[in-house]
Design a protein around this motif. Sequence first.
Motif, mmCIF file in Angstrom:
data_model
loop_
_atom_site.group_PDB
_atom_site.id
_atom_site.type_symbol
_atom_site.label_atom_id
_atom_site.label_comp_id
_atom_site.label_asym_id
_atom_site.label_seq_id
_atom_site.Cartn_x
_atom_site.Cartn_y
_atom_site.Cartn_z
ATOM 1 N N ARG A 1 -23.788 94.149 54.011
ATOM 2 C CA ARG A 1 -22.432 94.110 53.459
ATOM 3 C C ARG A 1 -21.618 92.965 54.055
ATOM 4 O O ARG A 1 -20.810 92.340 53.366
ATOM 5 C CB ARG A 1 -21.706 95.425 53.733
ATOM 6 C CG ARG A 1 -22.159 96.591 52.870
ATOM 7 C CD ARG A 1 -21.425 97.852 53.293
ATOM 8 N NE ARG A 1 -21.910 99.020 52.569
ATOM 9 C CZ ARG A 1 -21.457 99.410 51.379
ATOM 10 N NH1 ARG A 1 -20.511 98.704 50.782
ATOM 11 N NH2 ARG A 1 -21.951 100.483 50.792
ATOM 12 N N TYR A 2 -21.816 92.697 55.328
ATOM 13 C CA TYR A 2 -20.949 91.743 56.018
ATOM 14 C C TYR A 2 -21.666 90.463 56.402
ATOM 15 O O TYR A 2 -21.245 89.768 57.312
ATOM 16 C CB TYR A 2 -20.347 92.412 57.258
ATOM 17 C CG TYR A 2 -19.594 93.671 56.905
ATOM 18 C CD1 TYR A 2 -18.428 93.601 56.149
ATOM 19 C CD2 TYR A 2 -20.051 94.920 57.298
ATOM 20 C CE1 TYR A 2 -17.728 94.746 55.799
ATOM 21 C CE2 TYR A 2 -19.364 96.074 56.946
ATOM 22 C CZ TYR A 2 -18.207 95.979 56.200
ATOM 23 O OH TYR A 2 -17.520 97.114 55.845
ATOM 24 N N THR A 3 -22.770 90.152 55.703
ATOM 25 C CA THR A 3 -23.471 88.886 55.900
ATOM 26 C C THR A 3 -23.610 88.220 54.540
ATOM 27 O O THR A 3 -24.416 88.632 53.709
ATOM 28 C CB THR A 3 -24.863 89.109 56.525
ATOM 29 O OG1 THR A 3 -24.732 89.866 57.725
ATOM 30 C CG2 THR A 3 -25.524 87.780 56.841
ATOM 31 N N LYS A 4 -22.808 87.195 54.301
ATOM 32 C CA LYS A 4 -22.840 86.520 53.008
ATOM 33 C C LYS A 4 -24.128 85.742 52.826
ATOM 34 O O LYS A 4 -24.723 85.730 51.746
ATOM 35 C CB LYS A 4 -21.637 85.583 52.894
ATOM 36 C CG LYS A 4 -20.293 86.317 52.862
ATOM 37 C CD LYS A 4 -19.157 85.317 52.712
ATOM 38 C CE LYS A 4 -17.806 86.046 52.666
ATOM 39 N NZ LYS A 4 -16.672 85.111 52.534
ATOM 40 N N GLU A 5 -24.540 85.047 53.877
ATOM 41 C CA GLU A 5 -25.795 84.318 53.842
ATOM 42 C C GLU A 5 -26.333 84.206 55.266
ATOM 43 O O GLU A 5 -25.597 84.290 56.235
ATOM 44 C CB GLU A 5 -25.613 82.922 53.233
ATOM 45 C CG GLU A 5 -24.577 82.066 53.933
ATOM 46 C CD GLU A 5 -24.400 80.724 53.255
ATOM 47 O OE1 GLU A 5 -25.065 80.503 52.236
ATOM 48 O OE2 GLU A 5 -23.614 79.915 53.752
ATOM 49 N N GLY A 6 -27.635 84.013 55.347
ATOM 50 C CA GLY A 6 -28.247 83.954 56.666
ATOM 51 C C GLY A 6 -29.408 84.918 56.756
ATOM 52 O O GLY A 6 -30.236 84.988 55.842
ATOM 53 N N SER B 1 -11.251 91.234 56.366
ATOM 54 C CA SER B 1 -12.462 90.634 55.812
ATOM 55 C C SER B 1 -13.617 91.618 55.781
ATOM 56 O O SER B 1 -14.603 91.407 55.094
ATOM 57 C CB SER B 1 -12.861 89.404 56.632
ATOM 58 O OG SER B 1 -13.150 89.767 57.970
ATOM 59 N N ARG B 2 -13.516 92.741 56.521
ATOM 60 C CA ARG B 2 -14.582 93.737 56.552
ATOM 61 C C ARG B 2 -14.296 94.901 55.593
ATOM 62 O O ARG B 2 -15.024 95.879 55.575
ATOM 63 C CB ARG B 2 -14.763 94.274 57.979
ATOM 64 C CG ARG B 2 -15.193 93.214 58.943
ATOM 65 C CD ARG B 2 -15.487 93.826 60.308
ATOM 66 N NE ARG B 2 -16.619 94.736 60.252
ATOM 67 C CZ ARG B 2 -17.887 94.377 60.336
ATOM 68 N NH1 ARG B 2 -18.214 93.109 60.459
ATOM 69 N NH2 ARG B 2 -18.852 95.293 60.300
ATOM 70 N N LYS B 3 -13.220 94.851 54.861
ATOM 71 C CA LYS B 3 -12.880 95.948 53.946
ATOM 72 C C LYS B 3 -13.641 95.786 52.642
ATOM 73 O O LYS B 3 -13.174 95.208 51.676
ATOM 74 C CB LYS B 3 -11.372 95.988 53.692
ATOM 75 C CG LYS B 3 -10.601 96.445 54.929
ATOM 76 C CD LYS B 3 -9.130 96.639 54.620
ATOM 77 C CE LYS B 3 -8.360 97.130 55.837
ATOM 78 N NZ LYS B 3 -6.942 97.319 55.575
ATOM 79 N N ARG B 4 -14.835 96.276 52.632
ATOM 80 C CA ARG B 4 -15.675 96.247 51.433
ATOM 81 C C ARG B 4 -15.873 97.678 50.954
ATOM 82 O O ARG B 4 -15.280 98.621 51.462
ATOM 83 C CB ARG B 4 -17.025 95.622 51.773
ATOM 84 C CG ARG B 4 -16.932 94.254 52.465
ATOM 85 C CD ARG B 4 -16.627 93.150 51.489
ATOM 86 N NE ARG B 4 -16.610 91.850 52.130
ATOM 87 C CZ ARG B 4 -17.655 91.066 52.284
ATOM 88 N NH1 ARG B 4 -18.837 91.466 51.870
ATOM 89 N NH2 ARG B 4 -17.545 89.886 52.842
ATOM 90 N N ASN B 5 -16.746 97.840 49.955
ATOM 91 C CA ASN B 5 -17.056 99.179 49.458
ATOM 92 C C ASN B 5 -17.729 100.001 50.542
ATOM 93 O O ASN B 5 -18.572 99.519 51.286
ATOM 94 C CB ASN B 5 -17.984 99.074 48.240
ATOM 95 C CG ASN B 5 -17.282 98.420 47.060
ATOM 96 O OD1 ASN B 5 -16.066 98.519 46.949
ATOM 97 N ND2 ASN B 5 -18.047 97.757 46.207
ATOM 98 N N GLY B 6 -17.408 101.283 50.604
ATOM 99 C CA GLY B 6 -17.972 102.163 51.615
ATOM 100 C C GLY B 6 -16.995 103.264 51.954
ATOM 101 O O GLY B 6 -15.805 103.194 51.629
#
Length: 444
Positions: A354-359, A401-406
């Motif tokens: 969820r909190y890693t866009k790329e890598g 920035s960490r407020k995503r679905n969940g």
Amino acid sequence: MEINKVKLKLTLIYSGSLLLILMMFIFVLYLFISNAINKQEIEELERFYEKENHEFLEELYKKNYIRIIPESKRKKRFFEDFEEEDYDEIDEEFEENEPLKYRPERDIFYYVLDENFQLIEGEGTVQGFEEYFETDFTPPSSRTVKEIEWDKVHILYIYYPLQMDDRLIGSVVVGKDITDEKHLFQRIIWILLFLTIFFSLLFALAGNFFAGQAMKPIIKAYEKQRKFVSDASHELRTPLSVFYSSIDVLASEEEEHLSPFGKQVLEDVKQEAEMMHKLLDDLLFLARHDQGNFKLELEEFDLSSQVHSLLNRFKRIVPSQLTLQENIQDGIRIKGDKVRIQQLLYILLDNAARYTKEGSITCSLAEQGEKILLSVKDTGIGISPKDLQHIFERFYRGDKSRKRNGTGLGLSIAKTIVEAHGGEIEVKSEVGNGTEFIIKLKKY
């Protein structure tokens, strides 16, 4: 129970603070009284020296007048009314008398020393202490105050050098035995320390009791809230299941009659229903744990194989811009709840994705002595230090920035699963450089 831990923590903090303050008070009191007593004793020795100073000079004169003072100047010094036969009497008297008299009944002793630091005359209160000045004593060049322990006796003394015409003609040591004062003061300090610890324990017991009384309303409200969450979760599961099934029926039978906008609305409703269903499941899980109804289905299984299997399934749903790496040691077995361990690992992998866009996301598993180390590391956005200590709290939301679905309960559930297995979970993170969750589990 969490409330009891809070009560114990508060009691320990307050009791520890009181104990620290009392210890500091005793230390300051010791310094203050010790310095005051020491100053008083020094003043007493100085008054004695000033009173007897003339007698000390007379003793030195009796010993050294012929060698130090020229014959032409003798009558101009201390004894101008002396005749030559008087000097002869002084010599005879000095030779007949013992240089040191032992008088233990006196408080203050003194020693008169010549220029070679040999004892001329004195009165002692400590048996044999004059030997100190013949063996271990290094004469200073000026007046010196010193406190020593000699042969289990505490002694305070002042050294006075005596000069005439800028020449050392002898010295005087004035002192007293302070052993009784030292021992009395030490006993008082030990009594104060004992009373401090004793009353701190009483304060801790009383504080714990009154904290319990004060927290009763809080505990009651907490129990009501927990019961409400549990009951609400149970009661909502049935209508939510019916609602979710109705959406599936509507989507399958009325799909041809719905407009594109209607289909999108129906899909959104279905996703929200799935989110609500997961939230209820999470709440029920935590409610069971809070009520002590959470039980593990323990069995021995191959943890390495389970992690391999879960990672293979997770690779199918991970975004293409992410790389899932694994470093799994084969043949690691554990006794635990297979379903809950899988749930734990899924929570951590899902959280990393969820909190890693790329890598990349790296999952590692290895044995370390009698423990098993499981870690999930990502190269994502990281967690700020102020949020790091709260991430295992329920519904906690930190950086925007960490407020995503969940649901906000995943990490709290992960910690509950780890602790139920008798393990530990910790997190290392740096903003912009990713996060690593490290889990330590017992083998059996």
